[in-house]
Design an enzyme around this catalytic site. Structure first.
Site, PDB file in Angstrom:
ATOM      1  N   SER A  40       0.836  -1.205   0.000  1.00 24.44           N
ATOM      2  CA  SER A  40       0.000   0.000   0.000  1.00 24.44           C
ATOM      3  C   SER A  40       0.873   1.258   0.000  1.00 24.44           C
ATOM      4  O   SER A  40       0.365   2.365   0.038  1.00 24.44           O
ATOM      5  CB  SER A  40      -0.921  -0.004   1.221  1.00 24.44           C
ATOM      6  OG  SER A  40      -0.185  -0.172   2.414  1.00 24.44           O
ATOM      7  N   HIS A 173     -39.995  23.976 -11.550  1.00 22.35           N
ATOM      8  CA  HIS A 173     -40.093  23.132 -12.761  1.00 22.35           C
ATOM      9  C   HIS A 173     -39.268  23.718 -13.917  1.00 22.35           C
ATOM     10  O   HIS A 173     -39.593  23.516 -15.080  1.00 22.35           O
ATOM     11  CB  HIS A 173     -41.546  22.941 -13.208  1.00 22.35           C
ATOM     12  CG  HIS A 173     -42.474  22.571 -12.089  1.00 22.35           C
ATOM     13  ND1 HIS A 173     -42.746  21.264 -11.753  1.00 22.35           N
ATOM     14  CD2 HIS A 173     -43.156  23.349 -11.210  1.00 22.35           C
ATOM     15  CE1 HIS A 173     -43.579  21.248 -10.720  1.00 22.35           C
ATOM     16  NE2 HIS A 173     -43.826  22.509 -10.366  1.00 22.35           N
ATOM     17  N   SER A 294     -12.689  27.666 -27.868  1.00 21.21           N
ATOM     18  CA  SER A 294     -12.789  26.471 -28.694  1.00 21.21           C
ATOM     19  C   SER A 294     -11.709  26.531 -29.761  1.00 21.21           C
ATOM     20  O   SER A 294     -11.375  27.602 -30.258  1.00 21.21           O
ATOM     21  CB  SER A 294     -14.177  26.420 -29.332  1.00 21.21           C
ATOM     22  OG  SER A 294     -14.130  25.664 -30.526  1.00 21.21           O
ATOM     23  N   LYS A 300     -16.367  31.117 -29.059  1.00 19.27           N
ATOM     24  CA  LYS A 300     -16.794  30.383 -27.859  1.00 19.27           C
ATOM     25  C   LYS A 300     -16.114  30.827 -26.575  1.00 19.27           C
ATOM     26  O   LYS A 300     -14.955  31.202 -26.561  1.00 19.27           O
ATOM     27  CB  LYS A 300     -16.536  28.871 -28.042  1.00 19.27           C
ATOM     28  CG  LYS A 300     -17.467  28.173 -28.991  1.00 19.27           C
ATOM     29  CD  LYS A 300     -18.925  28.227 -28.601  1.00 19.27           C
ATOM     30  CE  LYS A 300     -19.264  27.296 -27.463  1.00 19.27           C
ATOM     31  NZ  LYS A 300     -19.173  25.876 -27.836  1.00 19.27           N
ATOM     32  N   ASN A 302     -16.279  28.815 -23.005  1.00 17.95           N
ATOM     33  CA  ASN A 302     -16.881  27.622 -22.412  1.00 17.95           C
ATOM     34  C   ASN A 302     -16.647  27.542 -20.898  1.00 17.95           C
ATOM     35  O   ASN A 302     -15.535  27.783 -20.441  1.00 17.95           O
ATOM     36  CB  ASN A 302     -16.311  26.359 -23.064  1.00 17.95           C
ATOM     37  CG  ASN A 302     -16.684  26.266 -24.535  1.00 17.95           C
ATOM     38  OD1 ASN A 302     -17.758  26.718 -24.937  1.00 17.95           O
ATOM     39  ND2 ASN A 302     -15.805  25.707 -25.341  1.00 17.95           N
ATOM     40  N   GLU A 307     -18.279  22.713 -15.674  1.00 17.33           N
ATOM     41  CA  GLU A 307     -18.647  21.393 -16.206  1.00 17.33           C
ATOM     42  C   GLU A 307     -17.862  20.287 -15.513  1.00 17.33           C
ATOM     43  O   GLU A 307     -18.378  19.210 -15.229  1.00 17.33           O
ATOM     44  CB  GLU A 307     -18.378  21.334 -17.708  1.00 17.33           C
ATOM     45  CG  GLU A 307     -19.289  22.237 -18.525  1.00 17.33           C
ATOM     46  CD  GLU A 307     -18.763  22.404 -19.936  1.00 17.33           C
ATOM     47  OE1 GLU A 307     -19.000  21.517 -20.763  1.00 17.33           O
ATOM     48  OE2 GLU A 307     -18.095  23.420 -20.210  1.00 17.33           O
ATOM     49  N   GLN A 339      -7.445  -2.067   3.867  1.00 17.46           N
ATOM     50  CA  GLN A 339      -6.384  -1.287   3.217  1.00 17.46           C
ATOM     51  C   GLN A 339      -6.937  -0.514   2.011  1.00 17.46           C
ATOM     52  O   GLN A 339      -6.362   0.483   1.596  1.00 17.46           O
ATOM     53  CB  GLN A 339      -5.254  -2.228   2.789  1.00 17.46           C
ATOM     54  CG  GLN A 339      -4.088  -1.542   2.150  1.00 17.46           C
ATOM     55  CD  GLN A 339      -2.865  -2.448   2.097  1.00 17.46           C
ATOM     56  OE1 GLN A 339      -2.200  -2.664   3.107  1.00 17.46           O
ATOM     57  NE2 GLN A 339      -2.593  -3.007   0.937  1.00 17.46           N
ATOM     58  N   LYS A 342      -8.095   3.692   1.751  1.00 16.97           N
ATOM     59  CA  LYS A 342      -7.324   4.937   1.687  1.00 16.97           C
ATOM     60  C   LYS A 342      -7.192   5.581   0.312  1.00 16.97           C
ATOM     61  O   LYS A 342      -7.424   6.783   0.160  1.00 16.97           O
ATOM     62  CB  LYS A 342      -5.929   4.696   2.273  1.00 16.97           C
ATOM     63  CG  LYS A 342      -5.951   4.610   3.802  1.00 16.97           C
ATOM     64  CD  LYS A 342      -4.610   4.285   4.394  1.00 16.97           C
ATOM     65  CE  LYS A 342      -4.279   2.819   4.320  1.00 16.97           C
ATOM     66  NZ  LYS A 342      -5.180   1.935   5.091  1.00 16.97           N
TER      67      LYS A 342
HETATM   68  N1  ARG Z   1      -1.245  -1.315   5.254  1.00 14.72           N
HETATM   69  C1  ARG Z   1      -2.194  -1.808   6.153  1.00 14.72           C
HETATM   70  C2  ARG Z   1      -3.556  -1.089   5.926  1.00 14.72           C
HETATM   71  O1  ARG Z   1      -3.563  -0.105   5.310  1.00 14.72           O
HETATM   72  C3  ARG Z   1      -1.753  -1.616   7.554  1.00 14.72           C
HETATM   73  C4  ARG Z   1      -2.299  -2.599   8.520  1.00 14.72           C
HETATM   74  C5  ARG Z   1      -1.762  -3.942   8.245  1.00 14.72           C
HETATM   75  N2  ARG Z   1      -2.176  -4.912   9.196  1.00 14.72           N
HETATM   76  C6  ARG Z   1      -1.982  -6.204   9.034  1.00 14.72           C
HETATM   77  N3  ARG Z   1      -2.449  -6.980   9.957  1.00 14.72           N
HETATM   78  N4  ARG Z   1      -1.448  -6.712   7.959  1.00 14.72           N
HETATM   79  O2  ARG Z   1      -4.591  -1.533   6.363  1.00 14.72           O
END
Ligand code: ARG
Length: 475
Positions: A40, A173, A294, A300, A302, A307, A339, A342
């Site tokens: 991660s 409306h 444009s 134009k 825009n 948007e 995980q 995030k």
């Molecule tokens: N990178 C993990 C997460 O974002 C951290 C926690 C990991 N815990 C574990 N028991 N492997 O959730």
């Protein structure tokens, strides 16, 4: 993904070494694909400074409770502060083999300060650690959102102050209904954003309990002081239940849900800006800096920023659905599914930052074409209700009868293709002989707007009161 798109590791390829953080019972290291799906670090490195803050608080508490020596606390704290400096300078090397931000930092700390670094993880787990880090992040994110919402409210109030007396068509409306003040219309968004701020700050309050010390899921046998770490990190109190502490992501659902509602509001305003910019309506213009031209049509201008705010709402709603789905069938306590909480939440924060900044800039920049607004306000027999109200007031007719008579007068005006105030008195009297010339006093768009003095209504006197009240409540 094809080779051209991305290099995926060969699933059978092995990493040379085991994992120094959890590899004690492992003979071989994880395959490259295991490392890849498990890592991660690509996104949770955003939590690095919060992780260090949490670790310093934890180490300090371990020292205070004599669980580790004060010498170790000093080494850990100095080492973490040095890492913080490197991270801020962009020189810290994160690696995928060390999986996540927690292991990257701890590993590096141990490399630099030796054995003391290996004592930092006493009485905690990555499960309570990540929950703590992410809550610290969320707390800042809630505060930042609140400040940005306030800035947009200030921009709307700033425009509203210039346009208390500018009359525009109020719609129901999407048809012309009754004249309203442009300031009144803008202040409607100030109220929405006020509720958004309320949602954001109440979510922050709920989130502000410290999970640190719940350890993996069951608590810890060390004599830790959870109140001490909670206080050091600015939390109101420690969380009450260790299982809940490591598996709770309500604050993430709260964030995604508050963010989604904010995007609903921004998208509504963006839609209105887009409509107002259309030359057929022509209520506002935006300057060169917040519009695009444009490549083919030289004339134009825009409203791309508006948007894109409207268009980006979808990705935020998507994350709310993702978080609800992530949690809906997850047994207690921690599972690696969490995980996934995030990466997209960070994306939501970036999206809101952009969207709120763009909306604030557009609101400050827009120039109202009050002439076009006023002309449009007179279309569609927008003062017909005022005509009916006059009949009730002056001739003591029941409202339903007045409504019916006014309908006939509108029909007459429609047939003659003139607005109500351009009908002749005799023509009105052909429908109701008791009508007098005084009726013309209420048929202009200004008279209609000025008459709606009820609390929260659109009369300038009420709008001025709402403005000063709004400034007190929100700025
Ligand atoms: N990178 C993990 C997460 O974002 C951290 C926690 C990991 N815990 C574990 N028991 N492997 O959730």
């Amino acid at each position: 993904m094809s080779d051209k798109q991305k290099n995926v590791p060969n699933p059978t390829e092995k990493n040379a070494s085991g994992n120094s953080m959890w590899g004690g019972r492992y003979a071989a290291g994880p395959s490259a694909i295991m490392t890849s799906i498990n890592a991660s670090i690509g996104f949770d490195k955003k939590l690095a400074l919060y992780d260090i803050e949490g670790s310093i608080a934890h180490a300090t508490m371990l020292g205070a409770k004599k669980i580790i020596s004060s010498d170790d606390v000093k080494k850990i704290t100095d080492g973490l502060n040095a890492i913080k400096t490197q991270i801020k300078a962009g020189s810290f090397q994160f690696t995928e083999e060390l999986e996540d931000v927690h292991m990257n930092i701890e590993h590096h700390l141990t490399e630099v300060i030796g054995d003391a670094g290996r004592r930092l993880h006493t009485g905690r787990s990555r499960n309570d650690q990540v929950a703590t880090d992410f809550k610290l992040w969320a707390r800042d994110a809630f505060d930042y959102l609140d400040a940005q919402l306030k800035a947009l409210q200030a921009a709307l109030i700033n425009q509203a102050e210039k346009h208390v007396d500018s009359v525009m068509p109020g719609l129901t409306h999407f048809q012309i209904a009754q004249p309203v003040s442009f300031a009144h219309h803008l202040l409607a968004y100030v109220e929405m954003l006020g509720r958004d701020r309320d949602r954001v700050m109440s979510a922050r309050k709920r989130a502000n309990e410290c999970p640190l010390g719940a350890a993996a899921l069951a608590g810890t046998p060390y004599p830790i002081d959870r109140a001490m770490t909670a206080k050091a990190l600015g939390f109101d109190r420690p969380t009450a239940n260790s299982l809940d502490s490591v598996s709770d992501r309500d604050f993430v659902m709260d964030y995604a849900s508050a963010a989604s509602i904010i995007m609903v509001h921004l998208s509504r305003l963006a839609e209105e800006i887009i409509l107002w910019m259309n030359p057929q309506i022509g209520f506002i213009t935006l300057g060169d800096q917040l519009t695009t031209g444009s490549s083919i049509m030289p004339q134009k201008r825009n409203p791309d920023a508006a948007e894109l705010v409207r268009g980006k709402a979808g990705r935020v709603f998507g994350v709310l659905m993702q978080m609800l789905t992530l949690l809906k069938a997850l047994p207690l306590a921690y599972a690696k599914d969490l995980q996934e909480d995030k990466e997209q939440t960070f994306m939501v924060a970036e999206t809101l930052d952009l969207a709120l900044s763009a909306m604030t800039a557009m609101v400050l920049d827009m120039k109202a074409n009050t002439k076009a607004m006023k002309e449009a306000a007179a279309l569609g027999f927008s003062t017909a209700t005022d005509c009916a109200d006059w009949l009730v007031r002056e001739l003591q007719l029941p409202f339903r009868d007045a409504h019916h008579i006014t309908g006939q007068i509108v029909k007459l005006a429609e047939d003659k293709n003139v607005p109500l105030h351009e009908l002749k008195l005799q023509e009105m009297q052909s429908v109701e002989p008791r009508i007098t010339a005084r009726i013309f006093d209420v048929l202009s768009v200004e008279a209609s707007m000025n008459s709606r003095t009820s609390l929260g209504g659109t009369a300038p006197v009420a709008v001025r009161a709402a403005l000063s009240d709004g400034k007190k409540r929100f700025l």
